[in-house]
Design an enzyme around this catalytic site. Structure first.
Site, PDB file in Angstrom:
ATOM      1  N   LYS A 109      35.570 -23.770  10.258  1.00 27.45           N
ATOM      2  CA  LYS A 109      34.478 -22.793  10.390  1.00 27.45           C
ATOM      3  C   LYS A 109      34.695 -21.651   9.409  1.00 27.45           C
ATOM      4  O   LYS A 109      33.762 -21.239   8.707  1.00 27.45           O
ATOM      5  CB  LYS A 109      34.420 -22.238  11.819  1.00 27.45           C
ATOM      6  CG  LYS A 109      33.797 -23.196  12.811  1.00 27.45           C
ATOM      7  CD  LYS A 109      34.008 -22.727  14.248  1.00 27.45           C
ATOM      8  CE  LYS A 109      33.635 -23.848  15.207  1.00 27.45           C
ATOM      9  NZ  LYS A 109      34.154 -23.660  16.552  1.00 27.45           N
ATOM     10  N   GLN A 159      36.105 -19.710  20.810  1.00 27.18           N
ATOM     11  CA  GLN A 159      36.361 -21.154  20.821  1.00 27.18           C
ATOM     12  C   GLN A 159      36.728 -21.622  22.237  1.00 27.18           C
ATOM     13  O   GLN A 159      37.565 -21.022  22.900  1.00 27.18           O
ATOM     14  CB  GLN A 159      37.505 -21.475  19.843  1.00 27.18           C
ATOM     15  CG  GLN A 159      37.818 -22.946  19.672  1.00 27.18           C
ATOM     16  CD  GLN A 159      36.722 -23.729  18.957  1.00 27.18           C
ATOM     17  OE1 GLN A 159      35.955 -23.186  18.180  1.00 27.18           O
ATOM     18  NE2 GLN A 159      36.646 -25.010  19.231  1.00 27.18           N
ATOM     19  N   ASP A 214      26.667 -19.407  19.519  1.00 27.31           N
ATOM     20  CA  ASP A 214      26.832 -20.686  20.229  1.00 27.31           C
ATOM     21  C   ASP A 214      25.638 -20.982  21.135  1.00 27.31           C
ATOM     22  O   ASP A 214      25.464 -22.118  21.588  1.00 27.31           O
ATOM     23  CB  ASP A 214      28.068 -20.615  21.135  1.00 27.31           C
ATOM     24  CG  ASP A 214      29.287 -21.291  20.547  1.00 27.31           C
ATOM     25  OD1 ASP A 214      29.121 -22.282  19.820  1.00 27.31           O
ATOM     26  OD2 ASP A 214      30.410 -20.827  20.839  1.00 27.31           O
TER      27      ASP A 214
HETATM   28  N1  GUN Z   1      34.683 -26.228  21.409  1.00 26.61           N
HETATM   29  C1  GUN Z   1      34.173 -27.434  21.045  1.00 26.61           C
HETATM   30  N2  GUN Z   1      32.907 -27.311  20.575  1.00 26.61           N
HETATM   31  C2  GUN Z   1      32.617 -25.997  20.653  1.00 26.61           C
HETATM   32  C3  GUN Z   1      31.470 -25.232  20.303  1.00 26.61           C
HETATM   33  O1  GUN Z   1      30.425 -25.746  19.838  1.00 26.61           O
HETATM   34  N3  GUN Z   1      31.564 -23.898  20.525  1.00 26.61           N
HETATM   35  C4  GUN Z   1      32.675 -23.307  21.046  1.00 26.61           C
HETATM   36  N4  GUN Z   1      32.657 -21.989  21.247  1.00 26.61           N
HETATM   37  N5  GUN Z   1      33.754 -23.984  21.381  1.00 26.61           N
HETATM   38  C5  GUN Z   1      33.722 -25.318  21.181  1.00 26.61           C
END
Ligand code: GUN
Length: 296
Positions: free
Chosen positions: A54, A98, A121
């Site tokens: 990311k 996350q 998100d």
């Molecule tokens: N962990 C796995 N996929 C995601 C996601 O799309 N967002 C977040 N915040 N954590 C994750």
């Protein structure tokens, strides 16, 4: 018949190009650099890889990346204090905590402490409610990516029968809302669904998001249907391992009209949509026109 392969890698690259172009305009015309803050608590290896990717892609499209790595035993109060700081930091337009969080932290409490306008998100309860009522919201990244691929393939989804297999808050439920928003006829199937093969056989669109390797065989698929495979499952492969989806690709590709491969299908779209959401959030925060085609 062999299905068209929907190339998520190429599609994600085209989204990143659009995002980068919009970021360049925001910088040149408005002196705004969109910023994304990612918070990682603990050392989960898969999460570390995601967070690294990311950060890398955020910088590649010209945005500012702020990474916050906290110890696994970080207290809830300290994490909430960090989120509060990010909420009040004007250089941060998107915040992602996350998941999964360590067990001693209440994920719902933490996610709902994020400013909904910065919730890239789309997990905050207000964004969930806005999406459910068809209002402008931040949309969860993986379902948004699936929607973009489906719109690109069909043009209009109006009246198509869609089955979403899986009812998670991250994929299944928002996916169903998005399909409904585009006037598809939507069924959400799950582990208690009766006659799942027959339910899937009625679908023009199948979105598989259950996390069970290759559970959907080709003979459940209606000939010509579009199959979006959200699953990313690591399974043994001789001495090594390999990634497979929730769909049995080898048999489904012979029946479907179009299908996303694993890897290289839905996977690359998630981070691309996160970047899209961040630029959208930066535009909304500053009252600037949003980019076309990057939101639901
Ligand atoms: N962990 C796995 N996929 C995601 C996601 O799309 N967002 C977040 N915040 N954590 C994750």
């Amino acid at each position: 018949m062999t299905a068209i392969l929907i190339d998520g890698k190429a599609f994600a690259a085209s989204i990143r190009e659009k995002v980068a172009a919009h970021v360049a305009r925001l910088k040149a015309d408005h002196d705004i650099t969109p910023g994304l803050a990612v918070v990682l608590v603990g050392e989960d290896p898969a999460s570390q890889v995601y967070v690294r990717n990311k950060g890398k892609q955020t910088v590649e499209v010209g945005m500012a990346s702020f990474e916050h790595r906290l110890d696994a035993d970080t207290s809830e109060a300290d994490l909430l204090a960090l989120v509060d700081r990010l909420n009040n930091d004007p250089s941060v337009h998107g915040i992602l905590v996350q998941l999964p969080l360590p067990d001693h932290l209440d994920s719902d409490l933490v996610i709902n402490s994020i400013d909904p306008a910065k919730d890239v998100d789309g997990f905050h309860i207000s964004n969930v409610g806005l999406l459910g009522t068809g209002q402008k919201s931040m949309v969860p990244c993986t379902p948004l990516g699936c929607l973009m691929m489906l719109r690109d393939h069909y043009g209009s989804l109006s009246g198509l029968n869609a089955v979403v297999i899986g009812r998670s808050n991250i994929v299944g439920k928002p996916m169903a809302q998005l399909l409904l928003g585009d006037s598809a006829t939507v069924t959400i199937a799950h582990s208690r669904t009766k006659d799942l093969p027959d339910v899937v056989r009625g679908a023009d669109i199948v979105v598989a998001a259950v996390g069970r390797p290759e559970m959907v065989p080709g003979d459940w698929i209606k000939p010509g249907a579009t199959v979006i495979d959200v699953g990313i499952n690591r399974v043994p492969n001789g001495e090594k391992t390999k990634l497979v989806g929730d769909v049995d690709f080898a048999s489904a590709v012979e029946v479907a009209g179009a299908i996303t491969p694993v890897p290289g299908g839905v996977g690359p779209m998630t981070i691309a949509c996160l970047l899209a959401n961040t630029v959208t959030a930066a535009c909304r925060a500053n009252g600037v026109d949003e980019p076309e085609g990057l939101t639901a």
